[in-house]
Write an enzyme that holds these catalytic residues in place. Structure first.
Site, PDB file in Angstrom:
ATOM      1  N   ASP A 275      -6.911  -3.171   3.308  1.00 46.79           N
ATOM      2  CA  ASP A 275      -5.787  -4.042   2.965  1.00 46.79           C
ATOM      3  C   ASP A 275      -5.968  -5.458   3.503  1.00 46.79           C
ATOM      4  O   ASP A 275      -5.275  -6.378   3.060  1.00 46.79           O
ATOM      5  CB  ASP A 275      -4.487  -3.476   3.546  1.00 46.79           C
ATOM      6  CG  ASP A 275      -4.156  -2.100   3.001  1.00 46.79           C
ATOM      7  OD1 ASP A 275      -4.321  -1.904   1.791  1.00 46.79           O
ATOM      8  OD2 ASP A 275      -3.759  -1.227   3.791  1.00 46.79           O
TER       9      ASP A 275
ATOM     10  N   ASP B 122       0.854  -1.173   0.000  1.00 47.22           N
ATOM     11  CA  ASP B 122       0.000   0.000   0.000  1.00 47.22           C
ATOM     12  C   ASP B 122       0.901   1.238   0.000  1.00 47.22           C
ATOM     13  O   ASP B 122       2.089   1.164   0.329  1.00 47.22           O
ATOM     14  CB  ASP B 122      -0.880  -0.028   1.258  1.00 47.22           C
ATOM     15  CG  ASP B 122      -1.861   1.124   1.305  1.00 47.22           C
ATOM     16  OD1 ASP B 122      -2.329   1.540   0.238  1.00 47.22           O
ATOM     17  OD2 ASP B 122      -2.147   1.608   2.414  1.00 47.22           O
TER      18      ASP B 122
END
Length: 859
Positions: free
Chosen positions: A603, A303
């Site tokens: 995530d 990320d």
């Protein structure tokens, strides 16, 4: 509860009734957290099951000492594994407790602060800057509300929220950065958007690590081979008329010799020591095999927001009509400066800069504070960045802002204006999107004062704006004018300049990515942020990017097209949780070992789907941490690279001690089989084999597992997913060493047989122990000679050799051990034979590795 009075809120009776229907506002606790589950997990490996079967058989045959010894190993392995994994689980529980949020609600007409888990549908939330939203809720009233939704979307910029749209929702886990609001709770727990993604995470099945798969495969092979050889030899001996009980004990001895009983304990101890070392480096392994698996990673999917970047907006450049300025420092720490043409500048040095900084400082509601040893910011990130910028420019601060009036920022106007009373005059200060600011400006500020813009000045401003935007910067324009009334007049302002802001990369990340690349590991950014911003951050980090795909473009790709795109240097922007999972799955289908890093609930599904999920411990959500295998306690991407190095060291050491243990076992098996074939008495008893495998070999193997990283460890590409622990080279090495040690000990046995079987057996038994200790030097490195890695670099191994050889001396001369192992004292002549046969075991491998190393370097 749609008719809840927002002024009164719910009564306590209504809260109780709502909770009976909806339950607590929390996600189900992770099932793996229970101590019984963690304990049972320690008995799930194939090698442990083989040991349990061997203990049962030994007990059935009346060999209580053998059974007790094997049982002790099983228990030791379970205790070590349980302690390490339970420590990890309790550490995560402490993190959850430390970060347990609270919320302000209106109940019975009073504002109350309650734990977030107490929130129920129908509650009225009171939202203020800095508040974390506790449940999905419908806005009832709002004043310039801005919400950071990066935890859900990955988008680094706050989102404007207003009641103009009657369906506007705020979501669980997101944070208020500016404004105030009241909102009616519509969903709690698993019914929230946060909960739906958590449910998606739960839909991903339980995974086994690469090391678990390899060891399980090896255990099955060893178990099958042990059964076949033991049954075959026992059956052959019985058929040839040898004593039935003797052949059963021989078969048991063979099976014990073939299976490295010490391997589970050695692996558990080695991984536990590695996990403990990683905790000191701020990485918490939730599974012992997690760090080793990360060492095999060929791709890191990461990320951006908060992982590669600081998640703190920072002003990096200023543009005015007269000059371009650069700004140093990141985040909300004012420890930086403003410079132009190599010269550091303060507000007092440059009147245009001073006016711009003052406008950014007072046209805002954010504030900075210094707490402990860190600077914190409350408010909108953009405003926090502008205040930090003013501090860096040593802009003169007033104790009171003296704001007389305000026209707040809105998504329609895209600008904010305040009426500010300075010591000398009354000013309208305005900031916002450049196109909106230029519409209300009639003059431009230059060094000698406001001027009418020339024919090319507007084009210069637009070009500067475009250039900043292309660099992934968010561009803010600032303007002002003096007024004589107490009203805000948004017209005939003077344009001051542009400020470029970005959520900057973490300082250590660039070097960490470079280290990953040198180790042959791809780093792929997968973010919910915009393509322009993502590409700009990638360029700053020197990431190789030739292709940028958005989530919408990704949805249009077939699985085959996605696989083709993933062979390029690519990054993904504007992605959703299910798309991250799809990317991870596609990489895994290509045979890649995928590590996924992240901190948000968005995530979590990909973290669990990946071969190893790496969550942030400080910023990370509970959902992300529960889905992960490794938690970074310092939220530092660079820690991942150190963990990769530790993982590679662990797997290399696992290969070393597996080969070492199997070569030792091979010598025992060859001696037993050849001895039976030629009709001799048992060369080793089952108890003696257990002593070699568990005591002397086990301690040495643990020390071998503590070998340091080899010098060029991070200059090699990651191993392939199907790389076996042994391989052809390993099998040939095991056979070569096993044949030599097995035949040597057997030769000594028959040479001394005339002096009595007990003396011959004791000497052969001792010889095998010494041979195995000498053989450990061949496995300290599988390709580098001892002089290259340092003869004395592993102090633990030297101590282990001293301890195990001393233990063998006790086994030969100390009566209690003589009784247990059925040994007799041996003399100097026998020790001389042992030393002569042991010497080549040390010398030959070193000569071969030195020759290989010399040839390799010459080439």
């Amino acid at each position: 509860m749609s008719d809840t009075n927002p002024h009164i809120g719910l009564s306590q009776a209504q809260v109780t009734a709502a909770r009976a229907r909806a339950g607590w506002n929390e996600l189900p606790a992770a099932k793996t957290a229970g101590p019984l589950t963690v304990l049972v997990r320690q008995f799930s490996s194939s090698l442990i099951l083989i040991l349990i079967v061997a203990a049962v058989v030994a007990l059935a045959l009346g060999e209580a000492i053998d059974a007790a010894t094997i049982g002790l190993v099983v228990i030791l392995n379970a205790v070590l594994g349980f302690v390490q994994e339970w420590k990890a689980e309790t550490a995560l529980a402490a993190l959850r407790k430390m970060l347990s949020p609270k919320a302000m609600v209106i109940r019975d007409g009073q504002e109350q602060i309650v734990p977030s888990r107490d929130i129920v549908p129908g509650d009225i939330l009171v939202l203020a800057p800095g508040a974390k939203i506790a449940a999905d809720a419908l806005l009832l009233r709002a004043s310039e509300l801005r919400v950071d939704e990066s935890v859900l979307t990955g988008e680094s910029m706050p989102v404007d929220k207003s009641v103009e749209d009657p369906e506007t929702l705020v979501f669980t886990g997101t944070s208020v950065v500016a404004g105030r609001a009241e909102a009616r709770v519509t969903s709690t727990g698993l019914d929230t958007e946060f909960g739906k993604i958590a449910h998606l995470t739960g839909s991903v099945g339980t995974k086994t690590t690469n090391l678990q798969q390899k060891l399980s495969h090896l255990a099955r092979q060893l178990g099958l081979a042990a059964l076949i050889v033991a049954a075959g030899v026992s059956g052959l001996g019985i058929a040839l008329g040898r004593d039935f009980l003797e052949m059963i004990m021989t078969g048991l001895s063979l099976s014990v010799a073939m299976v490295p009983e010490g391997l589970p304990a050695v692996i558990t101890i080695t991984l536990a020591l590695g996990a403990t070392a990683m905790v000191r480096q701020n990485a918490l392994a939730r599974r012992l095999q997690a760090v080793e698996t990360l060492g095999a990673a060929s791709v890191i999917c990461t990320d951006k927001t908060g992982t590669l970047t600081e998640n703190k907006m920072t002003a990096t450049s200023i543009w005015t009509m007269d000059r371009q300025y650069d700004v140093t420092g990141t985040g909300y720490d004012p420890a930086g400066h403003i410079e132009a043409d190599g010269e550091r500048l303060r507000a007092v040095d440059d009147p245009v800069l001073a006016a711009l900084l003052q406008t950014g400082l007072y046209c805002s509601h954010a504030r900075l504070s210094f707490e402990g040893e860190t600077w914190t910011m409350i408010g909108a990130p953009t405003e926090g960045a502008l205040i930090t910028l003013a501090y860096k420019g040593w802009c003169e601060l007033q104790q009171e802002r003296n704001l007389l009036a305000e026209i707040p920022f809105s998504s329609a106007r895209k600008r904010m204006s305040v009426l500010y009373q300075s010591p000398d005059e009354t000013l309208v200060l305005t900031k916002g999107a450049p196109e909106q600011i230029l519409e209300i400006c009639t003059t431009i500020m230059r060094e000698d004062g406001p001027q009418e813009p020339g024919p090319h000045d507007l084009q210069r401003i637009n070009d500067a704006y475009a250039q900043m935007a292309e660099q992934g910067l968010r561009v803010i324009a600032l303007a002002r004018r003096a007024v004589t009334t107490n009203e805000i007049v948004e017209e005939e302002l003077t344009f001051l300049g542009l400020v470029g802001l970005i959520d900057p990369p973490r300082a250590e990340v660039k070097d960490a990515i470079a280290s990953a690349h040198s180790a042959g590991i791809r780093v792929i950014m997968i973010t919910g942020d915009s393509p322009i911003t993502a590409t700009a951050i990638a360029q700053q980090l020197s990431m190789k990017v030739s292709d940028c795909q958005t989530g919408a473009e990704l949805d249009a790709l077939s699985d085959e097209e996605l696989a083709a795109h993933l062979t390029r240097d690519i990054l993904f922007a504007r992605t959703k949780p299910e798309q991250k999972m799809r990317i991870v799955a596609s990489l895994q289908d290509q045979g890649q070992i995928v590590a996924m890093t992240g901190d948000g609930v968005n995530d979590a599904p990909a973290l669990k789907k990946a071969d190893i999920g790496v969550a942030m411990g400080i910023r990370g959500t509970d959902v992300a941490r529960d889905a992960s295998d490794l938690v970074l306690l310092d939220d530092n991407f660079a820690t991942i690279v150190r963990a990769i190095g530790e993982g590679r060291r662990q797997f290399a050491n696992v290969k070393k001690f597996v080969r070492y243990l199997l070569s030792s076992n091979a010598g025992e098996v060859i001696a037993l089989v050849v001895n039976i074939a030629i009709g001799g008495p048992l060369v080793f008893l089952a108890t003696q084999i257990l002593w070699m495998n568990l005591v002397t070999d086990g301690v040495t193997a643990v020390a071998l597992g503590m070998e340091k990283s080899e010098p060029d460890q991070m200059q090699h590409p990651p191993r392939r997913k199907n790389t076996p622990i042994l391989g052809i080279g390993g099998i040939l090495t095991i056979l070569a060493l096993g044949i030599y040690t097995g035949l040597s000990s057997l030769w000594i046995f028959f040479e001394l047989l005339d002096q009595g079987v007990e003396l011959a057996r004791t000497t052969a038994f001792t010889a095998m122990v010494v041979f195995e200790k000498a053989g450990v030097f061949a496995f300290r490195s599988l390709r580098l000679p001892g002089w290259r890695i340092g003869w004395f670099s592993n102090k633990f191994l030297l101590v282990a050799l001293a301890v195990t050889l001393s233990a063998q001396v006790l086994a030969v001369y100390w009566p209690p051990l003589q009784f247990m192992l059925r040994t007799v004292p041996i003399g100097v002549a026998e020790w001389q034979w042992i030393a002569i046969f042991a010497l080549p075991i040390v010398i030959v491998p070193e000569l071969l590795k030195s020759a290989y190393h010399w040839i390799y370097r010459v080439k």
